[in-house]
Design a protein around this motif. Structure first.
Motif, mmCIF file in Angstrom:
data_model
loop_
_atom_site.group_PDB
_atom_site.id
_atom_site.type_symbol
_atom_site.label_atom_id
_atom_site.label_comp_id
_atom_site.label_asym_id
_atom_site.label_seq_id
_atom_site.Cartn_x
_atom_site.Cartn_y
_atom_site.Cartn_z
ATOM 1 N N SER A 63 0.796 -1.212 0.011
ATOM 2 C CA SER A 63 -0.094 0.017 -0.110
ATOM 3 C C SER A 63 0.984 1.354 -0.080
ATOM 4 C CB SER A 63 -0.878 -0.034 1.299
ATOM 5 O OG SER A 63 -1.566 1.059 1.091
ATOM 6 N N PHE A 64 1.953 1.255 0.626
ATOM 7 C CA PHE A 64 2.848 2.479 0.777
ATOM 8 C C PHE A 64 3.326 2.643 -0.320
ATOM 9 C CE2 PHE A 64 6.685 4.455 2.320
ATOM 10 C CZ PHE A 64 6.436 5.327 3.102
ATOM 11 N N SER A 65 3.846 1.696 -1.304
ATOM 12 C CA SER A 65 4.563 1.883 -2.481
ATOM 13 C C SER A 65 3.335 2.424 -3.549
ATOM 14 C CB SER A 65 5.133 0.737 -3.034
ATOM 15 O OG SER A 65 3.914 -0.203 -3.475
ATOM 16 N N ARG A 66 2.141 2.371 -3.260
ATOM 17 C CA ARG A 66 1.317 2.855 -4.075
ATOM 18 C C ARG A 66 0.825 4.545 -3.984
ATOM 19 N NH1 ARG A 66 -1.070 -1.931 -3.208
ATOM 20 N NH2 ARG A 66 -2.848 -1.079 -2.184
ATOM 21 N N GLN A 67 1.515 4.968 -2.898
ATOM 22 C CA GLN A 67 0.993 6.272 -2.354
ATOM 23 C C GLN A 67 1.935 7.406 -3.075
ATOM 24 O OE1 GLN A 67 -0.492 7.664 0.918
ATOM 25 N NE2 GLN A 67 -0.976 5.861 1.847
ATOM 26 N N GLY A 68 1.471 8.094 -4.084
ATOM 27 C CA GLY A 68 2.050 8.913 -4.843
ATOM 28 C C GLY A 68 2.980 10.283 -4.131
ATOM 29 N N PHE A 69 1.736 10.709 -3.232
ATOM 30 C CA PHE A 69 2.242 11.641 -2.411
ATOM 31 C C PHE A 69 3.426 11.489 -1.483
ATOM 32 C CE2 PHE A 69 1.556 14.904 1.143
ATOM 33 C CZ PHE A 69 1.940 16.098 0.452
ATOM 34 N N LEU A 70 3.532 10.167 -0.779
ATOM 35 C CA LEU A 70 4.331 9.731 0.082
ATOM 36 C C LEU A 70 5.891 9.466 -1.081
ATOM 37 C CD1 LEU A 70 2.791 7.193 2.404
ATOM 38 C CD2 LEU A 70 3.416 9.567 2.756
ATOM 39 N N THR A 71 5.610 9.054 -2.049
ATOM 40 C CA THR A 71 6.977 8.907 -2.866
ATOM 41 C C THR A 71 7.466 10.367 -3.364
ATOM 42 O OG1 THR A 71 6.046 6.987 -3.959
ATOM 43 C CG2 THR A 71 7.542 8.220 -5.293
ATOM 44 N N LEU A 72 6.537 11.243 -3.310
ATOM 45 C CA LEU A 72 6.961 12.693 -3.690
ATOM 46 C C LEU A 72 7.817 13.152 -2.571
ATOM 47 C CD1 LEU A 72 6.900 15.181 -5.674
ATOM 48 C CD2 LEU A 72 4.916 15.774 -4.262
ATOM 49 N N LEU A 73 7.316 12.888 -1.325
ATOM 50 C CA LEU A 73 7.899 13.370 -0.233
ATOM 51 C C LEU A 73 9.272 12.753 0.334
ATOM 52 C CD1 LEU A 73 4.795 14.005 2.433
ATOM 53 C CD2 LEU A 73 6.069 15.451 0.690
ATOM 54 N N GLY A 74 9.445 11.432 -0.351
ATOM 55 C CA GLY A 74 10.481 10.617 0.094
ATOM 56 C C GLY A 74 10.472 10.076 1.271
ATOM 57 N N THR A 113 0.881 15.113 7.484
ATOM 58 C CA THR A 113 0.620 14.001 6.557
ATOM 59 C C THR A 113 1.444 12.635 7.309
ATOM 60 O OG1 THR A 113 0.727 15.479 4.838
ATOM 61 C CG2 THR A 113 1.540 13.172 4.345
ATOM 62 N N LEU A 114 2.530 12.848 7.849
ATOM 63 C CA LEU A 114 3.226 11.710 8.398
ATOM 64 C C LEU A 114 2.544 11.096 9.372
ATOM 65 C CD1 LEU A 114 7.076 12.608 8.197
ATOM 66 C CD2 LEU A 114 5.918 10.899 6.763
ATOM 67 N N GLY A 115 2.117 11.766 10.238
ATOM 68 C CA GLY A 115 1.296 11.461 11.365
ATOM 69 C C GLY A 115 0.078 10.725 11.192
ATOM 70 N N ASP A 116 -0.618 11.129 10.324
ATOM 71 C CA ASP A 116 -2.002 10.643 9.637
ATOM 72 C C ASP A 116 -1.722 9.319 8.871
ATOM 73 O OD1 ASP A 116 -4.742 10.574 8.784
ATOM 74 O OD2 ASP A 116 -3.952 11.213 6.701
ATOM 75 N N VAL A 117 -0.641 9.257 8.036
ATOM 76 C CA VAL A 117 -0.257 7.998 7.473
ATOM 77 C C VAL A 117 0.024 7.008 8.595
ATOM 78 C CG1 VAL A 117 1.050 7.013 5.776
ATOM 79 C CG2 VAL A 117 0.136 9.115 5.436
ATOM 80 N N ALA A 118 0.925 7.469 9.504
ATOM 81 C CA ALA A 118 1.513 6.411 10.422
ATOM 82 C C ALA A 118 0.169 5.671 11.208
ATOM 83 C CB ALA A 118 2.372 6.949 11.340
ATOM 84 N N ALA A 119 -0.693 6.746 11.604
ATOM 85 C CA ALA A 119 -1.857 6.349 12.381
ATOM 86 C C ALA A 119 -2.705 5.377 11.411
ATOM 87 C CB ALA A 119 -2.733 7.436 12.839
ATOM 88 N N GLY A 120 -2.740 5.801 10.274
ATOM 89 C CA GLY A 120 -3.681 4.917 9.311
ATOM 90 C C GLY A 120 -3.382 3.399 9.172
ATOM 91 N N TYR A 121 -1.738 3.461 8.753
ATOM 92 C CA TYR A 121 -1.147 2.199 8.587
ATOM 93 C C TYR A 121 -1.199 1.369 9.984
ATOM 94 C CZ TYR A 121 -0.027 2.790 3.750
ATOM 95 O OH TYR A 121 -0.123 3.103 2.451
ATOM 96 N N ALA A 122 -1.082 1.855 11.188
ATOM 97 C CA ALA A 122 -1.166 1.186 12.314
ATOM 98 C C ALA A 122 -2.458 0.287 12.261
ATOM 99 C CB ALA A 122 -0.927 2.245 13.588
ATOM 100 N N ALA A 123 -3.495 1.358 12.008
ATOM 101 C CA ALA A 123 -4.895 0.682 11.945
ATOM 102 C C ALA A 123 -4.796 -0.379 10.895
ATOM 103 C CB ALA A 123 -5.830 1.829 11.859
#
Length: 145
Positions: A15-26, A61-71
């Protein structure tokens, strides 16, 4: 147990690899465990706000994504999650070499998953808590996400 952990890690990495925004952020995935996920991003000049600190949008963004993936680590196969609401407390300026977000599940219910994420600014071996997020994730079918 190891097979479950491997599946969970693979699911999050995929899932992480499909997130374009996270890729943009590195952004980088650091760790995955049941109910816990950690991410990091190197603070670059283009991520700064007018005072030179990292922009709060990066912390959020980082906090939201970390929390979402934890869920997501606690969801059955075929179930995804989406953020229903998320609140951020900005505690200090984001000053350092990188930001690290550590997401946790506080309570996983059938319809709502309450999460928390702490965001740290890291400079060398030192980490300083700069933000805390509290939010709610909702389970959704993959075609709705």
């Amino acid at each position: 147990m190891q097979q479950t952990r491997n599946f969970m890690r693979h699911r999050i990495e995929s899932s992480f690899s499909r997130q374009g925004f996270l890729t943009l952020l590195g952004a980088r995935l650091l760790s995955v465990a049941p109910g816990e996920v950690s991410l990091a991003v190197t603070l670059r000049p283009e991520f700064s706000q007018q005072h030179g600190a990292g922009h709060a949008g990066i912390s959020f963004t980082l906090g939201d994504v970390a929390a979402g993936y934890a869920a997501l680590t606690l969801m059955e196969p075929g179930v995804e999650v989406m953020t229903s609401e998320m609140k951020i407390h900005l505690l200090r300026p984001a000053v350092g070499e990188e930001l690290v977000a550590k997401g946790f599940v506080l309570k996983a219910g059938r319809r709502l998953i309450v999460t928390r994420a702490d965001v740290f600014a890291r400079r060398g071996p030192d980490e300083v808590l700069i933000a805390t997020l509290l939010g709610t994730m909702v389970p959704v079918a993959p075609e709705l996400s």
